[in-house]
Design a protein around this motif. Structure first.
Motif, short mmCIF file in Angstrom:
data_model
loop_
_atom_site.label_atom_id
_atom_site.label_comp_id
_atom_site.label_asym_id
_atom_site.label_seq_id
_atom_site.Cartn_x
_atom_site.Cartn_y
_atom_site.Cartn_z
N THR A 192 12.01 57.92 54.98
CA THR A 192 13.32 58.09 55.01
C THR A 192 14.07 56.90 54.85
N ILE A 193 14.69 56.70 53.76
CA ILE A 193 15.43 55.38 53.70
C ILE A 193 16.78 55.51 53.47
N ASN A 194 17.77 54.88 54.06
CA ASN A 194 19.21 55.00 53.91
C ASN A 194 19.41 56.84 53.82
N ASN A 195 18.74 57.67 54.76
CA ASN A 195 19.12 58.97 54.76
C ASN A 195 18.56 59.73 53.59
N PHE A 196 17.91 59.26 52.71
CA PHE A 196 17.08 59.73 51.59
C PHE A 196 15.53 59.89 52.00
N SER A 197 15.06 61.04 51.52
CA SER A 197 13.57 61.43 51.60
C SER A 197 13.09 60.61 50.31
N VAL A 198 12.01 59.96 50.47
CA VAL A 198 11.52 59.27 49.21
C VAL A 198 9.79 59.35 49.36
N TRP A 199 9.28 59.76 48.31
CA TRP A 199 7.86 59.77 48.45
C TRP A 199 7.46 58.57 47.54
N ILE A 200 6.49 57.98 48.28
CA ILE A 200 5.98 56.58 47.73
C ILE A 200 4.48 57.06 47.49
N THR A 201 3.78 56.74 46.39
CA THR A 201 2.52 56.85 45.93
C THR A 201 1.90 55.54 45.40
N ILE A 202 0.97 55.06 46.08
CA ILE A 202 0.29 53.85 45.80
C ILE A 202 -1.14 54.23 45.29
N ASP A 203 -1.32 53.65 43.94
CA ASP A 203 -2.50 53.91 43.27
C ASP A 203 -3.31 52.36 42.80
N GLN A 204 -4.81 52.90 42.88
CA GLN A 204 -5.45 51.44 42.45
C GLN A 204 -5.38 51.44 40.93
N LEU A 205 -5.07 50.25 40.34
CA LEU A 205 -5.14 49.99 39.20
C LEU A 205 -6.53 50.50 38.46
N ARG A 206 -6.73 51.10 37.66
CA ARG A 206 -8.03 51.48 36.77
C ARG A 206 -7.64 51.49 35.22
N ALA A 225 -2.54 47.79 49.35
CA ALA A 225 -1.68 48.90 49.43
C ALA A 225 -0.43 48.54 50.38
N ASP A 226 -1.09 47.73 51.35
CA ASP A 226 0.28 47.44 52.40
C ASP A 226 1.29 46.70 51.69
N ASN A 227 0.98 45.62 50.71
CA ASN A 227 2.26 44.94 50.14
C ASN A 227 3.14 45.78 49.20
N ALA A 228 2.31 46.79 48.59
CA ALA A 228 3.03 47.65 47.75
C ALA A 228 3.93 48.35 48.57
N LEU A 229 3.55 48.95 49.78
CA LEU A 229 4.63 49.99 50.64
C LEU A 229 5.63 49.16 51.18
N LYS A 230 5.51 47.67 51.53
CA LYS A 230 6.48 46.94 52.11
C LYS A 230 7.36 46.45 50.86
N TYR A 231 6.83 46.37 49.72
CA TYR A 231 7.88 45.95 48.77
C TYR A 231 8.45 47.48 48.01
N ALA A 232 8.04 48.64 48.45
CA ALA A 232 8.75 49.69 47.95
C ALA A 232 9.89 50.09 48.82
#
Length: 83
Positions: free
Chosen positions: A7-21, A67-74
Protein backbone atom coordinates in the motif's frame (compact mmCIF):
# COMPACT_ATOMS: atom_id res chain seq x y z
CA UNK A 1 9.33 -15.06 -8.87
CA UNK A 2 8.42 -12.88 -5.90
CA UNK A 3 5.02 -11.16 -5.71
CA UNK A 4 4.24 -8.57 -3.03
CA UNK A 5 1.20 -6.42 -2.42
CA UNK A 6 2.06 -3.00 -1.01
CA UNK A 7 0.00 0.00 0.00
CA UNK A 8 1.63 3.20 -1.22
CA UNK A 9 -0.12 6.55 -0.76
CA UNK A 10 -3.44 4.73 -0.23
CA UNK A 11 -3.04 2.73 -3.46
CA UNK A 12 -2.78 -1.04 -3.49
CA UNK A 13 0.12 -1.94 -5.78
CA UNK A 14 1.38 -5.37 -6.78
CA UNK A 15 5.12 -5.73 -7.24
CA UNK A 16 6.55 -8.69 -9.14
CA UNK A 17 10.28 -9.40 -9.05
CA UNK A 18 11.62 -11.99 -11.44
CA UNK A 19 15.06 -13.32 -12.18
CA UNK A 20 16.48 -12.29 -15.54
CA UNK A 21 16.59 -15.28 -17.84
CA UNK A 22 17.45 -15.91 -21.44
CA UNK A 23 17.52 -18.89 -23.74
CA UNK A 24 20.55 -20.39 -25.46
CA UNK A 25 20.57 -21.50 -29.08
CA UNK A 26 19.62 -25.04 -28.05
CA UNK A 27 16.58 -23.60 -26.19
CA UNK A 28 17.88 -24.31 -22.72
CA UNK A 29 16.79 -21.71 -20.21
CA UNK A 30 19.61 -19.95 -18.44
CA UNK A 31 18.91 -17.82 -15.37
CA UNK A 32 21.15 -15.05 -14.16
CA UNK A 33 21.29 -15.35 -10.36
CA UNK A 34 22.53 -11.78 -9.95
CA UNK A 35 20.07 -9.85 -12.11
CA UNK A 36 16.41 -9.16 -11.47
CA UNK A 37 13.59 -7.37 -13.28
CA UNK A 38 10.82 -5.55 -11.44
CA UNK A 39 7.20 -4.98 -12.52
CA UNK A 40 4.29 -3.13 -10.97
CA UNK A 41 0.52 -3.34 -11.41
CA UNK A 42 -2.46 -1.71 -9.71
CA UNK A 43 -4.45 -4.95 -9.86
CA UNK A 44 -3.41 -8.47 -8.99
CA UNK A 45 -1.02 -9.89 -11.59
CA UNK A 46 -2.08 -12.80 -13.77
CA UNK A 47 0.19 -15.44 -15.30
CA UNK A 48 -0.06 -13.63 -18.66
CA UNK A 49 0.16 -10.00 -17.48
CA UNK A 50 2.41 -9.40 -14.51
CA UNK A 51 2.62 -5.63 -14.86
CA UNK A 52 4.56 -2.71 -16.22
CA UNK A 53 8.31 -3.10 -16.26
CA UNK A 54 10.44 -0.44 -14.57
CA UNK A 55 12.67 1.17 -17.21
CA UNK A 56 15.39 3.78 -17.16
CA UNK A 57 15.38 7.16 -18.89
CA UNK A 58 16.43 5.51 -22.18
CA UNK A 59 13.46 3.09 -22.05
CA UNK A 60 15.76 0.16 -21.24
CA UNK A 61 14.57 -2.31 -18.57
CA UNK A 62 16.21 -1.63 -15.22
CA UNK A 63 18.25 -4.51 -13.84
CA UNK A 64 18.74 -4.98 -10.12
CA UNK A 65 21.47 -6.97 -8.37
CA UNK A 66 19.08 -8.35 -5.74
CA UNK A 67 15.37 -8.81 -5.15
CA UNK A 68 15.63 -6.54 -2.10
CA UNK A 69 17.12 -3.72 -4.17
CA UNK A 70 14.34 -4.12 -6.73
CA UNK A 71 11.68 -3.91 -4.02
CA UNK A 72 13.29 -0.83 -2.43
CA UNK A 73 13.49 0.88 -5.82
CA UNK A 74 9.84 0.04 -6.58
CA UNK A 75 8.67 1.52 -3.27
CA UNK A 76 10.73 4.68 -3.76
CA UNK A 77 9.66 5.18 -7.40
CA UNK A 78 5.99 4.47 -6.79
CA UNK A 79 5.85 6.90 -3.86
CA UNK A 80 6.84 9.60 -6.37
CA UNK A 81 4.43 8.43 -9.08
CA UNK A 82 1.32 7.74 -6.99
CA UNK A 83 0.32 11.04 -5.43
Amino acid sequence: MIIRNLTINNFSVWITIDQLRFYSNNRLRIESPEEFLCYFKLTEPTPMIIGELFKDEFNVPKLFNSADNALKYAEYELEKRLK
